[in-house]
Design a protein around this motif. Structure first.
Motif, PDB file in Angstrom:
ATOM      1  N   VAL A 157     -12.210  -7.119   3.483  1.00  0.00           N
ATOM      2  CA  VAL A 157     -12.489  -6.010   4.395  1.00  0.00           C
ATOM      3  C   VAL A 157     -11.883  -6.282   5.768  1.00  0.00           C
ATOM      4  N   GLN A 158     -12.045  -7.490   6.287  1.00  0.00           N
ATOM      5  CA  GLN A 158     -11.501  -7.823   7.602  1.00  0.00           C
ATOM      6  C   GLN A 158      -9.980  -7.688   7.633  1.00  0.00           C
ATOM      7  N   ASN A 159      -9.331  -7.957   6.522  1.00  0.00           N
ATOM      8  CA  ASN A 159      -7.876  -7.840   6.457  1.00  0.00           C
ATOM      9  C   ASN A 159      -7.401  -6.408   6.629  1.00  0.00           C
ATOM     10  N   GLN A 160      -8.280  -5.452   6.361  1.00  0.00           N
ATOM     11  CA  GLN A 160      -7.932  -4.035   6.453  1.00  0.00           C
ATOM     12  C   GLN A 160      -8.380  -3.395   7.761  1.00  0.00           C
ATOM     13  N   LEU A 178      -2.710 -11.008   2.816  1.00  0.00           N
ATOM     14  CA  LEU A 178      -3.370 -11.240   4.095  1.00  0.00           C
ATOM     15  C   LEU A 178      -2.363 -11.232   5.228  1.00  0.00           C
ATOM     16  N   ARG A 179      -2.704 -10.522   6.306  1.00  0.00           N
ATOM     17  CA  ARG A 179      -1.802 -10.449   7.442  1.00  0.00           C
ATOM     18  C   ARG A 179      -1.872 -11.745   8.253  1.00  0.00           C
ATOM     19  N   THR A 180      -0.847 -11.972   9.032  1.00  0.00           N
ATOM     20  CA  THR A 180      -0.744 -13.193   9.843  1.00  0.00           C
ATOM     21  C   THR A 180      -0.941 -12.907  11.321  1.00  0.00           C
ATOM     22  N   THR A 181      -1.494 -11.753  11.639  1.00  0.00           N
ATOM     23  CA  THR A 181      -1.799 -11.411  13.026  1.00  0.00           C
ATOM     24  C   THR A 181      -3.290 -11.164  13.166  1.00  0.00           C
TER      25      THR A 181
END
Length: 564
Positions: free
Chosen positions: A416-419, A525-528
């Protein structure tokens, strides 16, 4: 403020952006690994206190309930009171984290926990104890929600897996040491069960000091229109009221009144009306407690529903394991505490290993799916136990369940946090915890009622075979040391069979959770730290997909990473 990207800053200085003496903490300058570990030392202490508050008390509950002349309903309510206030307050803590100083919120949560714990230790009857545990639950709800929000504010989703291992270690430490400490305190001369509430207070005080010295976060961003931040008090009251009424109904039905009764109808209708009014309010206010736009994202919706099912299966079934070991197996509180070690060991190893692999690969769905498969298998195996099952077999079954939970719980939050954009990170993170707690509260109450009825029926039937008038004996927790052998066997058999039934009932909920996580679409997963949102951005050149609006939970990826 200039910084050298290649310099690993180990000690804060007056010119470093995360220095305690620098009044301006910049959100665009990533923290070093050592700085993150320093901050997490205080956060993990707070998390340890929150988890310890349940694990240390659960193992002492049979002694507490007997000493305060309580029954099965009292046993359930001591657990439910904490879960209820923790659940109802979680979305409020999460939303406040998006609006005000997160550090102050964590400190307020710790102080609330301290007040509730001290009051619980002085309780003279079940009513006072339940009220004090409700206050404790408010603090626990804040710490549970805010720790994950703060970590999400300083660590990118791609790197977050490596730090989830620390959370798993704290969970394992609290889960293993809690029952052991609780059992020791209950059994030790000169201490007694009251110290199970007081013993966490010094740890909370240390956490307060550590966080005051190490936690430095940027102030919440001002609203785009320049107006003053407004807290949605009507929405908060309606959500708390609706959730509390429904959870109270689940907890009291079957004890205070029948499931099919006018009281049930009144509470269910009243709770649903309050929640419906909350939805209306949340649609109209500028800063809703639970932003409904979050549910526009498929991952958030599916992960939230899966969290409800996991909560029912996990809390509803495992919270009564300590009671099983003490009553069905005749163990002391200390020995019963040791029996949680296999499940915690599986959870710890699973969370550490999966977290490391996720950080390396950026892939997480395979662990969610395989974890839920392990949960289903573990619950199914535990549904076969009784009062004579080999402890080695039970330990093996608990390892399977622990491995599944370790691969599932934190990764649902991570997905969820990744979105989610940082502006909604508190609300979104708390959303998953909120619904998991709802499932847990409902599961503990409903399965506790089921256990109580099953035990009462089995005890009545068993005592009747012995020619003894039951006289309501099945509704109170027994003191095995005072019972003659045949009667003791009746109670132990009743609790053994009833505990197995709880695990069997939990299996379908875990199966539903498995189907939900299987339907989640994996996004690397994003890297920011934040989602780069551009709602009106045109389609990207070169064949790339256009950016997805943040309001819908999407993201526009960049190649930027967290500088170490």
């Amino acid at each position: 403020m200039a910084t050298n990207p290649s310099r690993a800053v180990d000690e804060p200085t007056a010119t470093h952006p995360h220095s305690p003496v620098d009044p301006e903490v910049r959100a665009d300058v990533p923290m070093t690994h050592r700085e993150i570990l320093t901050v997490m030392s205080g956060l993990l202490l707070a998390m340890f206190v929150a988890m310890l508050s349940s694990t240390i008390v659960t193992n002492a509950l049979p002694s507490i309930v007997v000493d305060l002349d309580g029954g099965e309903a009292g046993y359930t309510w001591v657990v439910v009171a904490t879960l209820l206030t923790m659940t109802a307050s979680t979305p409020i803590w999460g939303k406040l984290a998006d609006l005000v100083d997160k550090k102050r919120l964590v400190q307020v949560a710790l102080v609330t926990y301290i007040v509730g714990s001290v009051a619980a230790g002085f309780a003279q009857d079940m009513g006072a104890l339940i009220a004090a545990r409700a206050v404790t639950g408010l603090g626990v709800g804040g710490m549970t929600a805010l720790v994950m929000v703060v970590i999400a504010s300083i660590v990118t989703p791609r790197e977050r897996g490596r730090y989830s291992g620390y959370i798993g270690a704290v969970f394992a430490m609290a889960t293993v040491s809690g029952p052991l400490i609780g059992g020791f305190v209950v059994d030790a001369p000169g201490l007694g069960w009251r110290w199970t509430f007081w013993i966490g207070v010094p740890v909370a005080l240390i956490a307060l000091v550590v966080l005051q010295r190490t936690l430095h976060l940027p102030a919440p961003a001002p609203r785009a229109d320049g107006t003053r931040t407004r807290i949605d008090y009507p929405g908060a009251l309606l959500i708390v009221g609706g959730v509390s009424v429904l959870l109270a109904w689940v907890s009291l039905a079957g004890h205070q009144f029948d499931w099919a009764s006018p009281t049930t109808a009144l509470m269910v209708v009243g709770g649903l009306v309050l929640l419906a009014a909350a939805v209306v309010v949340e649609k109209r206010v500028a800063e809703p407690i639970i932003p409904l736009r979050l549910f526009a994202d498929r991952t958030t919706t599916l992960a939230t529903l899966a969290s409800v099912m996991v909560g029912v299966a996990m809390f509803g079934s495992t919270v009564y394991l300590s009671q099983y070991f003490q009553i069905a197996r005749g163990m002391s509180p200390t020995h019963a505490g040791l029996m949680s070690t296999p499940m915690v060991a599986g959870l710890f190893l699973s969370s550490v290993v999966t977290g490391r692999i996720i950080s390396e690969t950026g892939r997480w769905k395979r662990f969610l799916v395989s974890g839920m498969v392990a949960v289903v298998i573990g619950l199914g195996l535990l549904s076969t136990i009784d009062e004579t099952t080999s402890l080695v077999r039970i330990g093996a079954f608990m390892v399977v369940l622990g491995v599944g939970l370790g691969a599932t719980m934190q990764n649902l939050v991570l997905a969820v946090q990744n979105q989610t954009a940082q502006r909604d990170m508190g609300a979104a993170s708390a959303l998953v915890t909120f619904f998991r707690s709802i499932g847990g509260s409902a599961g503990v109450a409903a399965l506790g009622a089921l256990l109580g009825h099953r035990v009462a029926d089995s005890v009545t039937e068993g005592l009747t075979r012995l020619g003894i008038d039951a006289g309501g004996s099945g509704t109170a927790l027994p003191d095995l040391d005072t019972l003659p052998g045949p009667v003791r066997d009746v109670f132990q058999g009743a609790y053994g069979d009833a505990t197995a039934l709880l695990f069997l009932v939990a299996v379908p909920f875990a199966v539903v959770a498995l189907l939900l996580v299987t339907a989640i679409r994996e996004v690397p997963l994003r890297t920011t730290l934040d989602v780069a949102a551009a709602p009106e951005a045109p389609a990207a050149v070169g064949g790339e997909a256009p950016a997805v609006p943040a309001a819908a939970g999407g993201e526009r990826r960049t190649e930027a990473g967290t500088r170490r």
